[in-house]
Design a protein around this motif. Structure first.
Motif, PDB file in Angstrom:
ATOM      1  N   ARG A  82     116.977-127.116 -29.176  1.00  0.00           N
ATOM      2  CA  ARG A  82     117.563-128.232 -29.335  1.00  0.00           C
ATOM      3  C   ARG A  82     116.817-129.309 -28.925  1.00  0.00           C
ATOM      4  NH1 ARG A  82     120.028-127.511 -34.066  1.00  0.00           N
ATOM      5  NH2 ARG A  82     121.336-125.512 -33.953  1.00  0.00           N
ATOM      6  N   TYR A  83     116.707-130.325 -29.524  1.00  0.00           N
ATOM      7  CA  TYR A  83     115.936-131.628 -28.904  1.00  0.00           C
ATOM      8  C   TYR A  83     116.866-132.366 -28.351  1.00  0.00           C
ATOM      9  CZ  TYR A  83     111.551-130.053 -31.294  1.00  0.00           C
ATOM     10  OH  TYR A  83     110.645-129.375 -31.579  1.00  0.00           O
ATOM     11  N   PHE A  84     118.123-132.279 -28.402  1.00  0.00           N
ATOM     12  CA  PHE A  84     119.139-133.120 -27.893  1.00  0.00           C
ATOM     13  C   PHE A  84     119.958-132.053 -27.117  1.00  0.00           C
ATOM     14  CE2 PHE A  84     117.982-135.900 -31.211  1.00  0.00           C
ATOM     15  CZ  PHE A  84     118.057-137.043 -30.739  1.00  0.00           C
ATOM     16  N   PRO A  85     119.682-131.983 -25.763  1.00  0.00           N
ATOM     17  CA  PRO A  85     120.429-131.077 -24.713  1.00  0.00           C
ATOM     18  C   PRO A  85     122.244-131.456 -24.842  1.00  0.00           C
ATOM     19  CG  PRO A  85     118.616-131.845 -23.712  1.00  0.00           C
ATOM     20  CD  PRO A  85     118.840-132.799 -25.140  1.00  0.00           C
ATOM     21  N   ALA A  86     122.837-130.173 -24.983  1.00  0.00           N
ATOM     22  CA  ALA A  86     124.366-130.403 -25.338  1.00  0.00           C
ATOM     23  C   ALA A  86     125.015-131.180 -24.142  1.00  0.00           C
ATOM     24  CB  ALA A  86     124.642-128.994 -25.575  1.00  0.00           C
ATOM     25  N   ALA A  87     124.620-131.102 -22.956  1.00  0.00           N
ATOM     26  CA  ALA A  87     125.387-131.743 -21.753  1.00  0.00           C
ATOM     27  C   ALA A  87     124.652-131.577 -20.465  1.00  0.00           C
ATOM     28  CB  ALA A  87     126.703-130.714 -21.628  1.00  0.00           C
ATOM     29  N   GLY A  88     124.993-132.185 -19.593  1.00  0.00           N
ATOM     30  CA  GLY A  88     124.523-132.097 -18.144  1.00  0.00           C
ATOM     31  C   GLY A  88     123.248-132.843 -18.010  1.00  0.00           C
ATOM     32  N   PRO A  89     122.589-132.845 -16.868  1.00  0.00           N
ATOM     33  CA  PRO A  89     121.329-133.728 -16.581  1.00  0.00           C
ATOM     34  C   PRO A  89     120.324-133.713 -17.408  1.00  0.00           C
ATOM     35  CG  PRO A  89     122.285-132.321 -14.658  1.00  0.00           C
ATOM     36  CD  PRO A  89     122.960-131.866 -15.553  1.00  0.00           C
ATOM     37  N   ALA A  90     120.106-132.674 -18.173  1.00  0.00           N
ATOM     38  CA  ALA A  90     118.957-132.548 -19.155  1.00  0.00           C
ATOM     39  C   ALA A  90     119.502-133.531 -20.413  1.00  0.00           C
ATOM     40  CB  ALA A  90     118.980-131.047 -19.467  1.00  0.00           C
ATOM     41  N   ARG A  91     120.622-133.747 -20.792  1.00  0.00           N
ATOM     42  CA  ARG A  91     120.967-134.511 -21.921  1.00  0.00           C
ATOM     43  C   ARG A  91     121.043-135.860 -21.171  1.00  0.00           C
ATOM     44  NH1 ARG A  91     123.159-134.942 -26.699  1.00  0.00           N
ATOM     45  NH2 ARG A  91     124.424-136.758 -27.180  1.00  0.00           N
ATOM     46  N   TRP A  92     121.083-136.258 -20.130  1.00  0.00           N
ATOM     47  CA  TRP A  92     121.105-137.833 -19.836  1.00  0.00           C
ATOM     48  C   TRP A  92     119.649-137.912 -19.474  1.00  0.00           C
ATOM     49  CZ3 TRP A  92     125.113-139.053 -21.886  1.00  0.00           C
ATOM     50  CH2 TRP A  92     126.290-138.232 -21.533  1.00  0.00           C
ATOM     51  N   ALA A  93     118.896-137.045 -19.308  1.00  0.00           N
ATOM     52  CA  ALA A  93     117.453-137.465 -18.771  1.00  0.00           C
ATOM     53  C   ALA A  93     116.809-137.503 -20.356  1.00  0.00           C
ATOM     54  CB  ALA A  93     116.500-136.332 -18.050  1.00  0.00           C
ATOM     55  N   ALA A  94     117.044-136.750 -21.286  1.00  0.00           N
ATOM     56  CA  ALA A  94     116.499-136.968 -22.552  1.00  0.00           C
ATOM     57  C   ALA A  94     116.965-138.215 -22.925  1.00  0.00           C
ATOM     58  CB  ALA A  94     116.858-135.624 -23.553  1.00  0.00           C
ATOM     59  N   ALA A  99     115.853-143.751 -24.701  1.00  0.00           N
ATOM     60  CA  ALA A  99     116.247-145.079 -24.849  1.00  0.00           C
ATOM     61  C   ALA A  99     114.970-146.149 -23.935  1.00  0.00           C
ATOM     62  CB  ALA A  99     117.617-145.343 -23.989  1.00  0.00           C
ATOM     63  N   LEU A 100     114.307-145.616 -23.109  1.00  0.00           N
ATOM     64  CA  LEU A 100     113.417-146.435 -22.591  1.00  0.00           C
ATOM     65  C   LEU A 100     112.177-146.766 -23.649  1.00  0.00           C
ATOM     66  CD1 LEU A 100     111.886-148.007 -20.093  1.00  0.00           C
ATOM     67  CD2 LEU A 100     111.194-145.736 -19.389  1.00  0.00           C
ATOM     68  N   ALA A 101     111.619-145.662 -24.122  1.00  0.00           N
ATOM     69  CA  ALA A 101     110.742-145.529 -25.208  1.00  0.00           C
ATOM     70  C   ALA A 101     111.005-146.422 -26.390  1.00  0.00           C
ATOM     71  CB  ALA A 101     110.493-144.147 -25.386  1.00  0.00           C
ATOM     72  N   ASP A 102     112.343-146.548 -26.829  1.00  0.00           N
ATOM     73  CA  ASP A 102     112.669-146.876 -28.139  1.00  0.00           C
ATOM     74  C   ASP A 102     112.815-148.474 -27.623  1.00  0.00           C
ATOM     75  OD1 ASP A 102     112.949-145.079 -29.939  1.00  0.00           O
ATOM     76  OD2 ASP A 102     115.403-144.643 -29.636  1.00  0.00           O
ATOM     77  N   GLY A 103     113.294-148.886 -26.413  1.00  0.00           N
ATOM     78  CA  GLY A 103     113.317-150.132 -26.033  1.00  0.00           C
ATOM     79  C   GLY A 103     111.867-150.981 -25.884  1.00  0.00           C
ATOM     80  N   MET A 104     110.973-150.028 -25.449  1.00  0.00           N
ATOM     81  CA  MET A 104     109.506-150.450 -25.244  1.00  0.00           C
ATOM     82  C   MET A 104     109.062-150.925 -26.647  1.00  0.00           C
ATOM     83  SD  MET A 104     108.368-148.150 -22.158  1.00  0.00           S
ATOM     84  CE  MET A 104     106.543-148.911 -22.305  1.00  0.00           C
ATOM     85  N   LEU A 105     109.410-149.843 -27.628  1.00  0.00           N
ATOM     86  CA  LEU A 105     108.640-149.729 -29.062  1.00  0.00           C
ATOM     87  C   LEU A 105     109.426-151.334 -29.699  1.00  0.00           C
ATOM     88  CD1 LEU A 105     109.001-146.486 -30.283  1.00  0.00           C
ATOM     89  CD2 LEU A 105     106.901-147.880 -30.269  1.00  0.00           C
ATOM     90  N   ASP A 153     111.897-132.284 -25.456  1.00  0.00           N
ATOM     91  CA  ASP A 153     113.147-132.546 -26.331  1.00  0.00           C
ATOM     92  C   ASP A 153     112.831-134.287 -26.851  1.00  0.00           C
ATOM     93  OD1 ASP A 153     113.293-134.671 -24.026  1.00  0.00           O
ATOM     94  OD2 ASP A 153     114.272-133.299 -22.804  1.00  0.00           O
ATOM     95  N   ILE A 154     113.960-134.906 -27.190  1.00  0.00           N
ATOM     96  CA  ILE A 154     113.743-136.074 -27.936  1.00  0.00           C
ATOM     97  C   ILE A 154     113.280-137.157 -26.997  1.00  0.00           C
ATOM     98  CG2 ILE A 154     116.105-136.879 -27.306  1.00  0.00           C
ATOM     99  CD1 ILE A 154     114.052-137.263 -30.796  1.00  0.00           C
ATOM    100  N   GLY A 155     113.235-137.271 -25.751  1.00  0.00           N
ATOM    101  CA  GLY A 155     112.639-138.091 -24.718  1.00  0.00           C
ATOM    102  C   GLY A 155     111.113-137.961 -24.856  1.00  0.00           C
ATOM    103  N   HIS A 156     110.566-136.812 -25.001  1.00  0.00           N
ATOM    104  CA  HIS A 156     109.325-136.437 -24.971  1.00  0.00           C
ATOM    105  C   HIS A 156     108.698-136.919 -26.353  1.00  0.00           C
ATOM    106  CE1 HIS A 156     110.618-133.389 -22.116  1.00  0.00           C
ATOM    107  NE2 HIS A 156     109.282-133.459 -21.734  1.00  0.00           N
ATOM    108  N   VAL A 157     109.543-136.550 -27.493  1.00  0.00           N
ATOM    109  CA  VAL A 157     108.897-137.192 -28.827  1.00  0.00           C
ATOM    110  C   VAL A 157     108.837-138.525 -29.066  1.00  0.00           C
ATOM    111  CG1 VAL A 157     109.492-137.201 -31.226  1.00  0.00           C
ATOM    112  CG2 VAL A 157     109.990-135.195 -29.997  1.00  0.00           C
TER     113      VAL A 157
END
Length: 205
Positions: A82-94, A99-105, A153-157
């Motif tokens: 999964r590119y969107f982790p289901a829960a926990g710290p991994a999901r919030w990090a992704a 959000a940061l990269a989308d905001g920069m774009l 994950d989606i953050g990396h993409v």
């Protein structure tokens, strides 16, 4: 499914990368769509009243937008990691990285329009604000770069799309200067088949 698409939009590219990475690419019909900020596109507005791309139209006529929503939906259609982790710290990090990269774009798209104006028509305060925000955000990504080596994950993409867009439209900024760890990560990420397959194409109008 039908995707309102452009060969040069970084937000569309994010969706295209996920389609390649998940093996869903052949299941989507691409419809070349132009979405200028000041010129609403009636064809897109049939599916998305905001006249924005990407817009994904499902087989039942449901329209999804924008890229975070589309990508999370696509992530439910495959059996791989999964590119969107289901829960926990991994999901919030992704999600935070996305959000940061989308905001920069989003900033870069407006900044580019401002830079294309004649010097007497540009707003200096805007140019300074955009430059300040992008510099601060790149510094944040540089600090995060060692952690990017863990997982995919989606953050990396989204970060990959962002940095490639900087190369494409803001080569003069030389973002790699002062960001060696981020540059090293991106150099490896750019070699992924999905990145190679979705490079912007100026030959298409």
């Amino acid at each position: 499914m039908k995707l309102h698409w452009s060969p040069r939009s970084p937000f569309v590219r994010k969706v295209a990368i996920l389609l390649h990475e998940t093996g869903l690419d052949a299941k989507v019909e691409r419809v070349r769509s132009v979405a200028a900020i000041a010129t609403p596109n009636a064809a897109i507005m049939v599916d998305n009243p905001l006249s924005q791309i990407p817009t994904l139209v499902l087989d039942d006529g449901t329209a999804l937008y924008d890229s975070p929503v589309i990508c999370e939906y696509l992530d439910t259609l495959h059996d791989g990691p999964r590119y969107f982790p289901a829960a926990g710290p991994a999901r919030w990090a992704a999600l935070q990285r996305q959000a940061l990269a989308d905001g920069m774009l989003a900033i870069l798209l407006i900044w580019r329009q401002e830079r294309m104006k004649a010097p007497g028509q540009q707003l200096p305060d805007w140019l300074t604000a955009f430059a300040t925000k992008i510099a601060a955000s790149l510094a944040r990504l540089e600090a995060d770069a060692p952690a990017l080596a863990n997982g995919h994950d989606i953050g990396h993409v989204t970060i990959g799309c962002l940095l490639s867009y900087l190369d494409y439209r803001f080569a003069d900024l030389d973002w790699r200067a002062g960001h060696p760890a981020l540059a090293a990560w991106h150099a490896a990420f750019e070699q992924r088949p999905s990145m190679v397959a979705t490079r912007p194409d100026d030959a298409q109008t």
